[in-house]
Write an enzyme that holds these catalytic residues in place. Structure first.
Site, mmCIF file in Angstrom:
data_model
loop_
_atom_site.group_PDB
_atom_site.id
_atom_site.type_symbol
_atom_site.label_atom_id
_atom_site.label_comp_id
_atom_site.label_asym_id
_atom_site.label_seq_id
_atom_site.Cartn_x
_atom_site.Cartn_y
_atom_site.Cartn_z
ATOM 1 N N ARG A 94 -50.275 31.596 35.022
ATOM 2 C CA ARG A 94 -49.677 32.709 34.275
ATOM 3 C C ARG A 94 -48.182 32.685 34.585
ATOM 4 O O ARG A 94 -47.279 32.832 33.849
ATOM 5 C CB ARG A 94 -50.237 33.914 34.978
ATOM 6 C CG ARG A 94 -49.300 35.139 34.299
ATOM 7 C CD ARG A 94 -49.946 36.604 34.697
ATOM 8 N NE ARG A 94 -49.038 37.609 34.344
ATOM 9 C CZ ARG A 94 -49.564 38.993 34.564
ATOM 10 N NH1 ARG A 94 -50.529 39.135 35.175
ATOM 11 N NH2 ARG A 94 -48.634 39.754 34.237
ATOM 12 N N ASN A 148 -57.992 37.777 28.390
ATOM 13 C CA ASN A 148 -56.792 37.699 27.457
ATOM 14 C C ASN A 148 -56.619 36.438 27.041
ATOM 15 O O ASN A 148 -56.962 35.594 27.640
ATOM 16 C CB ASN A 148 -55.580 38.395 28.357
ATOM 17 C CG ASN A 148 -55.442 39.998 27.868
ATOM 18 O OD1 ASN A 148 -55.366 40.334 26.830
ATOM 19 N ND2 ASN A 148 -54.855 40.524 28.963
ATOM 20 N N CYS A 170 -59.656 46.416 25.057
ATOM 21 C CA CYS A 170 -58.346 46.335 25.603
ATOM 22 C C CYS A 170 -58.251 47.730 26.108
ATOM 23 O O CYS A 170 -58.660 48.781 25.713
ATOM 24 C CB CYS A 170 -57.315 45.992 24.619
ATOM 25 S SG CYS A 170 -55.505 45.908 25.290
ATOM 26 N N HIS A 200 -52.881 44.121 20.952
ATOM 27 C CA HIS A 200 -51.276 44.135 21.459
ATOM 28 C C HIS A 200 -50.225 44.372 20.486
ATOM 29 O O HIS A 200 -49.112 44.087 20.538
ATOM 30 C CB HIS A 200 -51.169 42.796 22.604
ATOM 31 C CG HIS A 200 -51.715 43.199 23.898
ATOM 32 N ND1 HIS A 200 -51.504 42.519 25.126
ATOM 33 C CD2 HIS A 200 -52.558 43.995 24.108
ATOM 34 C CE1 HIS A 200 -51.935 42.573 25.869
ATOM 35 N NE2 HIS A 200 -52.947 43.976 25.672
ATOM 36 N N TYR A 254 -46.196 47.119 23.717
ATOM 37 C CA TYR A 254 -45.876 45.737 23.296
ATOM 38 C C TYR A 254 -44.940 45.413 22.126
ATOM 39 O O TYR A 254 -44.067 44.702 21.936
ATOM 40 C CB TYR A 254 -47.091 44.727 23.220
ATOM 41 C CG TYR A 254 -47.823 44.470 24.415
ATOM 42 C CD1 TYR A 254 -47.733 43.500 25.199
ATOM 43 C CD2 TYR A 254 -48.718 45.203 25.269
ATOM 44 C CE1 TYR A 254 -48.447 42.947 26.317
ATOM 45 C CE2 TYR A 254 -49.486 44.903 26.109
ATOM 46 C CZ TYR A 254 -49.128 44.055 26.896
ATOM 47 O OH TYR A 254 -49.652 43.834 28.062
HETATM 48 C C1 G6P Z 1 -51.722 45.474 29.963
HETATM 49 C C2 G6P Z 1 -52.460 44.707 29.021
HETATM 50 C C3 G6P Z 1 -53.359 43.792 29.559
HETATM 51 C C4 G6P Z 1 -52.946 42.947 30.658
HETATM 52 C C5 G6P Z 1 -52.173 43.673 31.720
HETATM 53 C C6 G6P Z 1 -51.346 42.989 32.629
HETATM 54 O O1 G6P Z 1 -52.457 46.544 30.575
HETATM 55 O O2 G6P Z 1 -53.096 45.507 28.014
HETATM 56 O O3 G6P Z 1 -53.842 42.828 28.485
HETATM 57 O O4 G6P Z 1 -53.704 42.207 31.506
HETATM 58 O O5 G6P Z 1 -51.379 44.737 31.179
HETATM 59 O O6 G6P Z 1 -50.990 43.583 33.777
HETATM 60 P P1 G6P Z 1 -50.814 42.977 35.257
HETATM 61 O O7 G6P Z 1 -50.853 44.003 36.268
HETATM 62 O O8 G6P Z 1 -51.609 41.865 35.464
HETATM 63 O O9 G6P Z 1 -49.091 42.460 34.790
#
Ligand code: G6P
Length: 435
Positions: A94, A148, A170, A200, A254
């Protein structure tokens, strides 16, 4: 009656949330076996989660057997439900999805833009393998996917997978409902939002509270920058009166990357310089979380999990499993096949929409035509997703390039080529279909 839930990615820091969700619903969803599955590299984390989950079950005093291991095929035997919350290449992958685009001055985000493309390319083939195993080992089981990018992964599974009992979820629709409940001062159970669009990239077209239309009121309230419903990973600055009244829909957090792109990009670049990528921040949060999880006195889900953007995902997944199991036919928001629900999108596209959830899975509530204001961009985003899915299953680089060029967060042909080459190289080990 045996009711077994298999959690793929069981060593995830989010697992305590799903355990809590299952325990809370025990009366209507009496699970008697939970199998946590992960990969060998995640051994330490899996061990910590296994112990914490057992303590949570013991505290709740429920007769649930919990196992943890690395043999997915073995774990799938006798499954009623399977959930998927995996991250191919872990947070290190990531980090590259976020850093490489940011280093070229474009948004680096794990599910959007170039980062989202590469996350999908790494993930889709693995989910297709899981689907194949399910088709062979537990053909009656439902796969609840929140890996995801959930929309693209679900579409890839429904188009190319051997197992069709798949529902994508989601947390964003849930966040939007709780956010609306907060601004209106009512309980979330009273709020319904008609969701239209893609994961998203979903809009709320109409808000009702106990059946009464409150869309105007919510749009008015959202003009106040303090009234937002962003998850922990997105700092939203809110929406102007002009935007909210002209589009007359609730955007999701988003959408800021697309309609407030300049602002979001400069904020992201500043954040990146000061704190590193979100993946790096999350790695620190995880370290702290796992320290907490190790504490033998801990037997509940700690509040700190809410520092993660994905909080409430598992709760949404538990609600869907409960409704399928009990054939409830209540309304929940899912990622599922379009099949004419939105007439402006292909039948085999996966959309994010409200659906009745019963023992045969989701039955989406009809939408009809998309509003003209967002029809084009939703079609473009779907077209982009289709290219990525096709690329993930065929290993065709040209399709990845096309997807990058048409994506509104990349758009420049030279930039697309640079990102394609750098990200391909960076993720080489997790992209065997291209090599
Ligand atoms: C949001 C999205 C998710 C994603 C997350 C990331 O809630 O809907 O799809 O996984 O944020 O969160 P993080 O704490 O990993 O940045």
């Amino acid at each position: 009656m045996a009711l077994k839930v298999v959690i793929i990615g069981g060593g995830s820091s989010y697992t305590p949330e799903i355990i809590e969700g299952l325990l809370d619903r025990y009366e209507s969803f009496p699970v008697n076996e939970i199998a946590l599955v992960d990969i060998e590299q995640g051994k330490e984390k899996l061990g910590i989660i296994e112990k914490l989950a057992k303590r949570m079950i013991a505290k709740a005093n429920k007769p649930i057997a919990l196992t943890a291991g690395f043999n997915r095929r073995e774990a799938l035997k006798g499954a009623t439900f399977v959930t998927s919350q995996i991250r191919i290449g872990g947070l290190k992958a990531r980090e590259k999805d976020e850093r490489i685009p940011l280093s070229h001055g474009v948004l680096g985000q794990e599910t959007n833009g170039a980062g989202g493309v590469f996350k999908a390319l790494r993930t889709i083939p693995v989910l297709l393998e899981i689907a194949e195993d399910m088709a062979n080992i537990c053909p009656e089981a439902w796969l609840i996917n929140f890996t995801n990018p959930a929309g693209m992964v679900t579409e890839a599974l429904l188009k190319h997978g051997q197992h069709k009992r798949v529902v994508g979820v989601c947390n964003i629709p849930f966040n939007m409902r709780t956010g609306v409940a907060e601004v209106l001062g009512c309980s979330v159970e009273e709020v319904e939002i008609e969701f239209i669009g893609l994961n998203h990239f979903v809009f709320g077209r109409r808000v009702t509270v106990n059946g009464e239309d409150r869309t105007e009121k919510v749009l008015e309230k959202l003009q106040d920058p303090n009234n937002q419903y962003s998850p922990a990973n997105i700092v939203s600055e809110g929406w102007s009166k002009a935007f909210l009244s002209a589009f007359h829909m609730l955007p999701n957090p988003y959408h800021s990357y697309y309609f407030k792109g300049e602002d979001m990009l400069s904020k992201s670049l500043k954040d990146y310089k000061e704190n590193g990528t979100r993946a790096e921040v999350v790695q620190e949060v995880e370290k702290e979380l796992f320290k907490k999880y190790e504490n033998e006195a801990l037997d509940v889900k700690p509040e700190e999990l809410e520092q993660r953007g994905g909080a409430y995902y598992s709760d949404a997944a538990c609600s869907i499993m409960t409704s399928i199991f009990n054939n409830t036919n209540d309304i929940q928001t899912v990622n599922t096949l379009n099949n004419g629900t939105i007439s402006d999108l292909p039948d085999d596209a996966v959309i994010e929409v409200n659906a009745l959830i019963g023992s045969q899975g989701p039955r989406p509530l009809s939408i009809g035509k998309l509003p003209l204001s967002v029809k084009g961009i939703i079609q473009l985003m779907k077209n982009f997703e289709e290219l990525v899915i096709e690329a993930a299953v065929t290993g065709n680089k040209q399709l990845v390039y096309q997807a990058l060029v048409i994506n509104p967060l990349v758009r420049e042909e030279q930039l697309a080529e640079t990102l394609l080459n750098e990200l391909m190289e960076a993720h080489k080990d997790e992209l065997p279909q291209f090599y």
